[in-house]
Design an enzyme around this catalytic site. Structure first.
Site, PDB file in Angstrom:
ATOM      1  N   HIS A  63      -3.278   6.851   3.082  1.00  0.00           N
ATOM      2  CA  HIS A  63      -3.717   5.621   2.421  1.00  0.00           C
ATOM      3  C   HIS A  63      -5.072   5.241   3.013  1.00  0.00           C
ATOM      4  CE1 HIS A  63      -4.236   1.607   1.157  1.00  0.00           C
ATOM      5  NE2 HIS A  63      -3.880   1.061   2.307  1.00  0.00           N
TER       6      HIS A  63
ATOM      7  N   ASN B  45     -10.280  -0.458   0.698  1.00  0.00           N
ATOM      8  CA  ASN B  45      -8.820  -0.363   0.623  1.00  0.00           C
ATOM      9  C   ASN B  45      -8.377  -0.836  -0.763  1.00  0.00           C
ATOM     10  OD1 ASN B  45      -6.057  -0.755   0.803  1.00  0.00           O
ATOM     11  ND2 ASN B  45      -6.123  -1.666   2.853  1.00  0.00           N
TER      12      ASN B  45
ATOM     13  N   CYS C 288       0.816  -1.226   0.000  1.00  0.00           N
ATOM     14  CA  CYS C 288       0.000   0.000   0.000  1.00  0.00           C
ATOM     15  C   CYS C 288       0.847   1.273   0.000  1.00  0.00           C
ATOM     16  CB  CYS C 288      -0.944  -0.006   1.195  1.00  0.00           C
ATOM     17  SG  CYS C 288      -1.958  -1.478   1.267  1.00  0.00           S
TER      18      CYS C 288
END
Ligand code: COA
Length: 329
Positions: free
Chosen positions: A256, A286, A113
């Site tokens: 994020h 996500n 990520c």
């Protein structure tokens, strides 16, 4: 010589999977998912779509937004935990689909990520040291639905598919760099806390790995939560310090998009106002390396950023990896 972001693009597949849909798949509830994560829905690709297809749409949108042709690219990178194949790189596949020239350096970045932040620093450095390199296109592209265990309620509610792209230019002018600071870090001692155990050289695919569901995401949620908050807060503080800014001077904090509670905890520790934090996890879940670029694209296209604004980007992911960057728009 100043390097700037001159174009942004993002793409998410049309199919929406809502929390109510998930209620019919595993033992969960819309209320549990919303209160624990902030997620309401996520996008899911069809089975014939690969990460490079998602990347292609995002790439075209970023190039179009700046009026740059693929033939002008010198650098093309794709960050992904769901590459089309183990090899060749997704960036090579994207190069062909996009029509980027053979003089373009193509490489993938694996920092989970945190991939877009790692890619940003690599591309800025390459634009400065590669002769005659003017344009770099960096992407985060994820088909996470392909590695989600749809029988595991503790992970399947979290992830979604999408891609995003940032177009960077080094125009050789005297303008200052847009990247005021960039902090990157990692701690491999936590590598097993968020991983896909099988399919690599450590545990090649076999009947046992398939039957044991070892090709899907495994995660220790609570520990990852704690590590994420600490890492993003620490990296953000250092990035602000190196940029010579305080948090109140930041127009947008773009974390994020893993979980709303993680973002709230980071913002509170940094002393930021909640209005400074850009959040769209409710609509995408996500999307790993794609998430920060989607936020930037929505901010730019929504007219929410002006020249001279300072942005703080921060990410955390498997590895463990993390990063924070301060950008002057
Ligand atoms: C995954 C996460 C949302 C779980 O939230 P949590 O508050 O820590 O929940 P827990 O794991 O303690 O589980 C609490 C209970 O909910 C249950 N539960 C887990 N997933 C559930 C779901 N989708 N629906 C309903 N119940 C669920 C658990 O089984 C547990 O039940 P028990 O108490 O009977 O054992 C949270 O830990 C998290 O967001 N972690 C970070 C994950 C992440 O962002 N990873 C990517 C980083 S890039």
């Amino acid at each position: 010589m100043g390097v700037r972001i001159i174009g942004t693009g993002s793409y998410a597949p049309e199919k929406i999977l809502t929390n109510q849909d998930l209620e019919r798949m595993v033992e969960t509830s819309d209320e549990w998912i919303r209160t624990r994560t902030g997620i309401r829905e996520r996008r899911i690709s069809d089975k014939n779509t690969a990460a490079s297809d998602l990347a292609l749409e995002a790439a075209r949108r970023a190039l179009d937004s700046a009026g740059v042709d693929p033939s002008q690219l010198s650098i093309l990178s794709v960050a992904s935990v769901t590459p089309d194949h183990t090899f060749p790189s997704t960036s090579c596949i994207l190069q062909h689909k996009l029509g980027a020239p053979v003089t373009c350096a193509c490489y993938d970045v694996q920092a989970a990520c945190s991939g877009l932040l790692y890619s940003l620093q690599i591309a800025v450095s390459m634009l400065k040291c590669r002769k005659n390199a003017r344009y770099a296109l960096i992407l985060g592209a994820e088909k996470l639905s392909s590695i989600v265990d749809w029988t595991d309620r503790s992970t399947c509610v979290l992830f979604g598919d999408a891609a995003s792209a940032l177009l960077l230019e080094n125009d050789g002018s005297d303008e200052p760099d847009m990247l005021l600071s960039c902090i990157l870090g990692a701690d491999g001692s936590h590598s097993s806390k968020l991983c896909v155990p099988a399919g690599g050289s450590a545990m090649p695919a076999s009947r046992e790995t398939v039957e044991g569901r070892l090709h899907f995401i495994r995660m220790g949620g609570q520990e990852v939560f704690r590590l994420a908050v600490n890492a993003m807060t620490g990296a953000s503080r250092t990035a602000l310090q190196e940029a010579g800014l305080t948090v109140d001077q930041i127009r947008w904090i773009i974390p994020h998009q893993a979980n709303k509670r993680i973002m709230d905890a980071v913002a509170s520790r940094l002393g930021a106002q909640s209005e400074q934090v850009f959040v769209n996890v409710d609509r995408y879940g996500n999307t790993s390396s794609a998430s920060i670029g989607i936020c930037l694209d929505e901010i730019v296209r929504g007219g929410l950023v002006r020249k001279g604004d300072s942005l703080l980007l921060t990410a955390f992911g498997a590895g463990m990896t993390w990063g924070a960057a301060v950008i002057r728009w």
